[in-house]
Design a protein around this motif. Structure first.
Motif, PDB file in Angstrom:
ATOM      1  N   GLN A   1       0.768  -1.521   0.062  1.00 57.71           N
ATOM      2  CA  GLN A   1       0.463  -0.020  -0.487  1.00 57.71           C
ATOM      3  C   GLN A   1       1.308   1.527   0.267  1.00 57.71           C
ATOM      4  N   ASP A   2       1.623   0.884   1.208  1.00 57.86           N
ATOM      5  CA  ASP A   2       2.803   2.376   0.861  1.00 57.86           C
ATOM      6  C   ASP A   2       3.399   2.634  -0.818  1.00 57.86           C
TER       7      ASP A   2
ATOM      8  N   GLN B   1       0.402  11.670   5.202  1.00 55.87           N
ATOM      9  CA  GLN B   1       0.993  10.909   6.283  1.00 55.87           C
ATOM     10  C   GLN B   1       2.076  11.721   6.068  1.00 55.87           C
TER      11      GLN B   1
ATOM     12  N   ARG C   1       4.848  10.091   3.707  1.00 56.66           N
ATOM     13  CA  ARG C   1       5.015  10.866   2.613  1.00 56.66           C
ATOM     14  C   ARG C   1       4.619  11.974   2.109  1.00 56.66           C
TER      15      ARG C   1
ATOM     16  N   LYS D   1      14.147   3.771   3.562  1.00 50.08           N
ATOM     17  CA  LYS D   1      13.323   4.802   2.004  1.00 50.08           C
ATOM     18  C   LYS D   1      13.618   4.582   1.288  1.00 50.08           C
TER      19      LYS D   1
ATOM     20  N   TYR E   1       9.281   6.567   0.666  1.00 50.20           N
ATOM     21  CA  TYR E   1       7.518   6.100   1.701  1.00 50.20           C
ATOM     22  C   TYR E   1       9.070   5.445   2.189  1.00 50.20           C
TER      23      TYR E   1
END
Length: 279
Positions: A26-27, A62, A64, A132, A148
């Motif tokens: 999802q990220d 969030q 990101r 990341k 992310y």
């Protein structure tokens, strides 16, 4: 200046050509979607988009956020903590290796679509420096990017670290054990770490996070629920040169007991293992 150098080093490191396999979680999807949204907005608004990228709003999701660097090394926009560097020619404080990495990124012709890279960056939510993954694309003289965090290592990364430790032990046994125990040599990577057991004595000789285990009897190791861990792994190693084992263990990053999948391999009279965690 030292803090600025560190922040800049981490920022530009993302442009080194370290391509990762496309993440499916999802990220990753959210980060890529945010970049695509920013690219479309930039195509319509040009450099006026920088103001929107640099303030709280639709281009921050969030942890990101969008950031933009030009081909001269100037940070033009950022919705994250690097916003303090907006307008600065960050290339001025880069070392020669990172200058070359930045130049390599610029060699990717415009029109090649979204690229990917890995780097380490401070997570402004918890203050920890974490792994990341970044998606970025060059548009003219601008590079737009969204990253992310990857606090959990992958099975591929666990196997790679295990193999790295095995190869290092073959080349320099004493030096490798010392490096693992002193958290050097890249043997501790986020929630991945190496542990080594001497099969002649059955005792730990190296552990990437808990030195109190050194010289203890591995056969007596149990999980937090009292289920044997060391004994069945040692039995498995009498029957094969490498294998996998699942158990429960404390994750040093989340500080929680989680499911762990360990990849284990013999190297001479040593047993080398690295495992990844899943909640």
């Amino acid at each position: 200046m030292k803090g600025l150098r560190q922040l800049t080093w981490l920022l530009l490191l993302c442009f080194s050509q370290v391509h990762a396999n496309p993440a499916q979680d999802q990220d990753a999807q959210a980060a890529k979607a945010l970049l695509e949204k920013a690219l479309a907005y930039y195509q319509s608004n040009g450099d006026k988009a920088f103001a929107a990228f640099s303030r709280q709003g639709e281009f921050i999701d969030q942890d990101r956020y969008v950031f933009v660097v030009d081909t001269q090394g100037v940070l033009l926009a950022s919705g994250g903590p690097s916003s303090a560097l907006i307008g600065r020619d960050v290339s001025e404080v880069l070392g020669p290796d990172l200058r070359q990495s930045f130049k390599d990124a610029l060699k990717v012709p415009e029109g090649q679509g979204i690229q990917q890279a890995d780097y380490r960056w401070q997570n402004w939510n918890d203050g920890k420096v974490e792994h990341k993954h970044v998606f970025y694309q060059r548009v003219g003289e601008r590079i737009l990017a969204v990253g992310y965090y990857l606090p959990r290592a992958t099975p591929e990364q666990a196997r790679a670290l295990r193999n790295k430790a095995v190869n290092a032990l073959i080349k320099d046994e004493a030096g490798t054990l010392k490096a693992i125990n002193s958290l050097q040599g890249g043997f501790l990577q986020d929630d991945l770490y190496v542990f080594v057991v001497d099969l002649n004595t059955g005792r730990y000789v190296a552990h990437g996070t808990n030195l109190r285990l050194i010289n203890t009897d591995f056969a007596k190791i149990k999980d937090p629920d009292g289920k044997p861990v060391g004994e069945p792994i040692l039995k498995m190693m009498t029957e094969q040169d490498q294998g996998e084992y699942k158990y429960r263990w404390k994750n040093p990053v989340t500080d929680k007991v989680e499911n762990k999948h360990a990849y284990i391999r013999k190297s001479g009279h040593f047993m080398v293992a690295v495992g990844y965690y899943s909640p």
